[in-house]
Structure formats: C-alpha cells, structure tokens
Design a protein around this motif. Structure first.
Motif, PDB file in Angstrom:
ATOM      1  N   ALA A 109     -19.827  19.383 -14.767  1.00  0.00           N
ATOM      2  CA  ALA A 109     -18.462  19.820 -14.420  1.00  0.00           C
ATOM      3  C   ALA A 109     -17.454  19.179 -15.372  1.00  0.00           C
ATOM      4  O   ALA A 109     -16.520  19.834 -15.864  1.00  0.00           O
ATOM      5  N   ASP A 110     -17.661  17.903 -15.658  1.00  0.00           N
ATOM      6  CA  ASP A 110     -16.774  17.167 -16.554  1.00  0.00           C
ATOM      7  C   ASP A 110     -16.841  17.741 -17.974  1.00  0.00           C
ATOM      8  O   ASP A 110     -15.820  18.006 -18.619  1.00  0.00           O
ATOM      9  N   LEU A 111     -18.053  17.966 -18.461  1.00  0.00           N
ATOM     10  CA  LEU A 111     -18.229  18.457 -19.833  1.00  0.00           C
ATOM     11  C   LEU A 111     -17.742  19.886 -20.016  1.00  0.00           C
ATOM     12  O   LEU A 111     -17.221  20.236 -21.069  1.00  0.00           O
ATOM     13  N   SER A 112     -17.910  20.707 -18.991  1.00  0.00           N
ATOM     14  CA  SER A 112     -17.571  22.128 -19.162  1.00  0.00           C
ATOM     15  C   SER A 112     -16.061  22.335 -19.278  1.00  0.00           C
ATOM     16  O   SER A 112     -15.603  23.387 -19.709  1.00  0.00           O
ATOM     17  N   GLU A 113     -15.269  21.312 -18.909  1.00  0.00           N
ATOM     18  CA  GLU A 113     -13.815  21.419 -19.095  1.00  0.00           C
ATOM     19  C   GLU A 113     -13.437  21.335 -20.575  1.00  0.00           C
ATOM     20  O   GLU A 113     -12.447  21.906 -21.009  1.00  0.00           O
ATOM     21  N   THR A 114     -14.212  20.575 -21.334  1.00  0.00           N
ATOM     22  CA  THR A 114     -13.837  20.325 -22.743  1.00  0.00           C
ATOM     23  C   THR A 114     -14.780  20.985 -23.749  1.00  0.00           C
ATOM     24  O   THR A 114     -14.476  21.054 -24.924  1.00  0.00           O
ATOM     25  N   HIS A 115     -15.967  21.428 -23.308  1.00  0.00           N
ATOM     26  CA  HIS A 115     -16.933  22.028 -24.241  1.00  0.00           C
ATOM     27  C   HIS A 115     -17.268  23.448 -23.802  1.00  0.00           C
ATOM     28  O   HIS A 115     -17.625  23.675 -22.650  1.00  0.00           O
ATOM     29  N   LYS A 116     -17.121  24.363 -24.731  1.00  0.00           N
ATOM     30  CA  LYS A 116     -17.414  25.760 -24.423  1.00  0.00           C
ATOM     31  C   LYS A 116     -18.321  26.335 -25.517  1.00  0.00           C
ATOM     32  O   LYS A 116     -18.434  25.772 -26.595  1.00  0.00           O
ATOM     33  N   GLY A 117     -18.916  27.482 -25.192  1.00  0.00           N
ATOM     34  CA  GLY A 117     -19.674  28.187 -26.221  1.00  0.00           C
ATOM     35  C   GLY A 117     -21.142  28.343 -25.876  1.00  0.00           C
ATOM     36  O   GLY A 117     -21.648  27.765 -24.909  1.00  0.00           O
ATOM     37  N   GLU A 118     -21.818  29.127 -26.688  1.00  0.00           N
ATOM     38  CA  GLU A 118     -23.214  29.489 -26.433  1.00  0.00           C
ATOM     39  C   GLU A 118     -24.148  28.280 -26.492  1.00  0.00           C
ATOM     40  O   GLU A 118     -25.018  28.118 -25.638  1.00  0.00           O
ATOM     41  N   ALA A 119     -23.950  27.435 -27.525  1.00  0.00           N
ATOM     42  CA  ALA A 119     -24.834  26.264 -27.683  1.00  0.00           C
ATOM     43  C   ALA A 119     -24.714  25.345 -26.467  1.00  0.00           C
ATOM     44  O   ALA A 119     -25.707  24.814 -25.955  1.00  0.00           O
ATOM     45  N   VAL A 120     -23.488  25.171 -25.988  1.00  0.00           N
ATOM     46  CA  VAL A 120     -23.238  24.315 -24.814  1.00  0.00           C
ATOM     47  C   VAL A 120     -23.914  24.894 -23.577  1.00  0.00           C
ATOM     48  O   VAL A 120     -24.618  24.199 -22.841  1.00  0.00           O
ATOM     49  N   ASP A 121     -23.723  26.201 -23.377  1.00  0.00           N
ATOM     50  CA  ASP A 121     -24.352  26.868 -22.222  1.00  0.00           C
ATOM     51  C   ASP A 121     -25.874  26.727 -22.261  1.00  0.00           C
ATOM     52  O   ASP A 121     -26.528  26.553 -21.231  1.00  0.00           O
ATOM     53  N   GLN A 122     -26.402  26.794 -23.485  1.00  0.00           N
ATOM     54  CA  GLN A 122     -27.853  26.675 -23.648  1.00  0.00           C
ATOM     55  C   GLN A 122     -28.337  25.281 -23.228  1.00  0.00           C
ATOM     56  O   GLN A 122     -29.330  25.145 -22.520  1.00  0.00           O
ATOM     57  N   TYR A 123     -27.615  24.236 -23.651  1.00  0.00           N
ATOM     58  CA  TYR A 123     -27.953  22.870 -23.234  1.00  0.00           C
ATOM     59  C   TYR A 123     -27.864  22.716 -21.728  1.00  0.00           C
ATOM     60  O   TYR A 123     -28.731  22.118 -21.093  1.00  0.00           O
ATOM     61  N   PHE A 124     -26.786  23.255 -21.151  1.00  0.00           N
ATOM     62  CA  PHE A 124     -26.612  23.169 -19.696  1.00  0.00           C
ATOM     63  C   PHE A 124     -27.813  23.766 -18.980  1.00  0.00           C
ATOM     64  O   PHE A 124     -28.363  23.169 -18.061  1.00  0.00           O
ATOM     65  N   SER A 125     -28.220  24.969 -19.410  1.00  0.00           N
ATOM     66  CA  SER A 125     -29.311  25.621 -18.677  1.00  0.00           C
ATOM     67  C   SER A 125     -30.637  24.907 -18.928  1.00  0.00           C
ATOM     68  O   SER A 125     -31.477  24.817 -18.025  1.00  0.00           O
ATOM     69  N   GLN A 126     -30.829  24.344 -20.138  1.00  0.00           N
ATOM     70  CA  GLN A 126     -32.073  23.595 -20.411  1.00  0.00           C
ATOM     71  C   GLN A 126     -32.191  22.389 -19.486  1.00  0.00           C
ATOM     72  O   GLN A 126     -33.251  22.116 -18.927  1.00  0.00           O
ATOM     73  N   ILE A 127     -31.075  21.659 -19.322  1.00  0.00           N
ATOM     74  CA  ILE A 127     -31.137  20.454 -18.487  1.00  0.00           C
ATOM     75  C   ILE A 127     -31.268  20.824 -17.015  1.00  0.00           C
ATOM     76  O   ILE A 127     -32.022  20.201 -16.274  1.00  0.00           O
ATOM     77  N   SER A 128     -30.567  21.876 -16.597  1.00  0.00           N
ATOM     78  CA  SER A 128     -30.714  22.337 -15.209  1.00  0.00           C
ATOM     79  C   SER A 128     -32.164  22.738 -14.933  1.00  0.00           C
ATOM     80  O   SER A 128     -32.719  22.405 -13.879  1.00  0.00           O
ATOM     81  N   ASP A 129     -32.792  23.424 -15.887  1.00  0.00           N
ATOM     82  CA  ASP A 129     -34.207  23.804 -15.740  1.00  0.00           C
ATOM     83  C   ASP A 129     -35.098  22.570 -15.616  1.00  0.00           C
ATOM     84  O   ASP A 129     -36.012  22.533 -14.790  1.00  0.00           O
ATOM     85  N   LEU A 130     -34.841  21.574 -16.467  1.00  0.00           N
ATOM     86  CA  LEU A 130     -35.627  20.327 -16.423  1.00  0.00           C
ATOM     87  C   LEU A 130     -35.566  19.702 -15.036  1.00  0.00           C
ATOM     88  O   LEU A 130     -36.579  19.279 -14.487  1.00  0.00           O
ATOM     89  N   LEU A 131     -34.349  19.632 -14.499  1.00  0.00           N
ATOM     90  CA  LEU A 131     -34.153  18.944 -13.228  1.00  0.00           C
ATOM     91  C   LEU A 131     -34.682  19.744 -12.040  1.00  0.00           C
ATOM     92  O   LEU A 131     -34.872  19.203 -10.964  1.00  0.00           O
ATOM     93  N   GLU A 132     -34.909  21.031 -12.258  1.00  0.00           N
ATOM     94  CA  GLU A 132     -35.485  21.858 -11.195  1.00  0.00           C
ATOM     95  C   GLU A 132     -37.009  21.770 -11.183  1.00  0.00           C
ATOM     96  O   GLU A 132     -37.651  22.156 -10.213  1.00  0.00           O
TER      97      GLU A 132
END
Length: 233
Positions: A109-132
C-alpha cells in the motif's frame, strides 16, 4: 551434524551478494547487497529444528535509481523469518507466514502510492504469489541470494561426497575435506551444458561444528554472481 545447526544459535553472519554484469566487452557494472543476520535456535520439536532469523542491518551499493529504492523497500519484508528446518538444514516450513502477508499488505500500500507501472505491478504480483504458496516461499528463502548459505540442505554432506539436482537443472557435487578440526565442503557442478549456467562453484568451512564462512559463485551469460557468508559474532 545437528551440532552445526544448534551452533548457529545467537550467531551473527554477514551475507553478501555481488552481481557483476558485463554490458559489453569493455564495460561492466557491479551491485552489492549485504545484510547482517542474527540467528536464534529454539530447539527441536518432533523431527524439526525451530529458528528465528533477524536481519539487523542492510547495506546496498550506492546506485539509487527509482527501481533500486523500490527493491530496497521490498527487502525489508523478509527481515524477520520464523522457520523450521530438517536435520539436513533444509527449510521445511515458515511459521510467521501470516505476519509476512499482513506486512506485505502494508508495504505494498505504501509503495503503490509512489511507484507505478508495469514492472512494479509485476513485482507486486510475484511477491503476492510467493506469499500465497508456502512451498514457493521456502524455495525463495532457501535460495543463495536469501538465506541459502545458512539453510541449504548441505549440512549433512559434511560426512561423505554427495550429489543433488539444482533447481537450475544441473547437478551439484559436494566433496568434504577434513583437516584436523576444520571441515571444508567443496562444491562443484556437472551437466552444466544443458543449462544457461556457465560455471558454478563454492566452498563452506566449519571448525568444530561452527559454520564460519562460505561462498557460492555462479556465472551465467553476461552475469557473474558471488554469494558469500562470514561469521562475524
């Protein structure tokens, strides 16, 4: 063997990864990523050893692009891990998975306020997948760039020569060499030609059941990675 695991208790190690990228024949760049890690051993429950890993200090090379700052913040997600480990030193379970998931929600939530874009979204989903997926998370945390120099399933190989399949597709060979109270574990590889890894080697040194230092070196295409571990206190 399990003496080595128990002797990790209240020890501090410096873990460092150096990545050198050969951009072209005359120009290369280098990035360093260092951490000081405290290890606490809480004993054995049934057949597993309980550990608490605490990263007390991060040390990044000076390159401060937007993506570097972004990745630095993500690194803090994994600065406290409670895990279980088998007799060989493989991570088998992550006990603070819920804590990591909640923490990731806050960091994201903190990072998504200041970082946008495809590469960022990709990192977000990779880490969410890891934690699932606990199995994926265990593989990630057991990799050499994370905590694999401490928990890597090699600790029982201090007795005899051993081979195992690497996730990269080649065969790792561990050869123990004993001199007095010092045990060195030499690591080499075979069947590299089937993979994108050009060279793979390493060494772990323990004295009187105390893991003191180690490194793993990997060459792939234009990249040279060196992961190292040093007992500092």
């Amino acid at each position: 063997m399990s003496g080595i695991l128990q002797n990790l208790h209240q020890k501090t190690y410096r873990l460092e990864t150096i990545i050198t990228e050969q951009k072209n024949p005359v120009y290369s760049t280098q990035k360093k990523y260092g951490r000081e890690v405290e290890v606490y051993y809480y004993g054995k429950v049934r057949e597993e050893h309980e550990f608490h890993i605490l990263v007390t200090h991060f040390d990044f090379s000076e390159e401060e692009g937007t993506m570097d700052k972004f990745l630095k913040k993500i690194s803090y997600l994994f600065d406290e891990i409670e895990c279980r480990v088998d007799d060989e030193g493989n991570i088998t379970a992550i006990d603070n998975l819920l804590f990591l998931r909640l923490r990731w929600t806050e960091i994201q939530a903190d990072l998504s306020e200041t970082h946008k874009g495809e590469a960022v979204d990709q990192y977000f989903s990779q880490i969410s997948d890891l934690l699932e997926d606990e199995k994926k998370l265990i593989d990630f945390l057991g990799s050499y760039q994370m905590f694999g120099l401490l928990f890597n399933g090699l600790l029982q190989a201090f007795e005899t020569k051993k081979k195992r399949e690497s996730p990269e597709g080649f065969t790792e060979i561990m050869t123990p060499v004993k001199e007095g109270n010092t045990m060195s574990l030499k690591i080499s590889a075979e069947n590299l030609e089937q993979t994108d890894t050009n060279d793979f080697r390493g060494l772990f040194v323990s004295r009187e059941d105390q893991l003191e230092e180690g490194f793993i070196e990997v060459r792939k295409n234009n990249f040279h990675l060196k992961h190292s571990l040093l007992w500092i206190g």
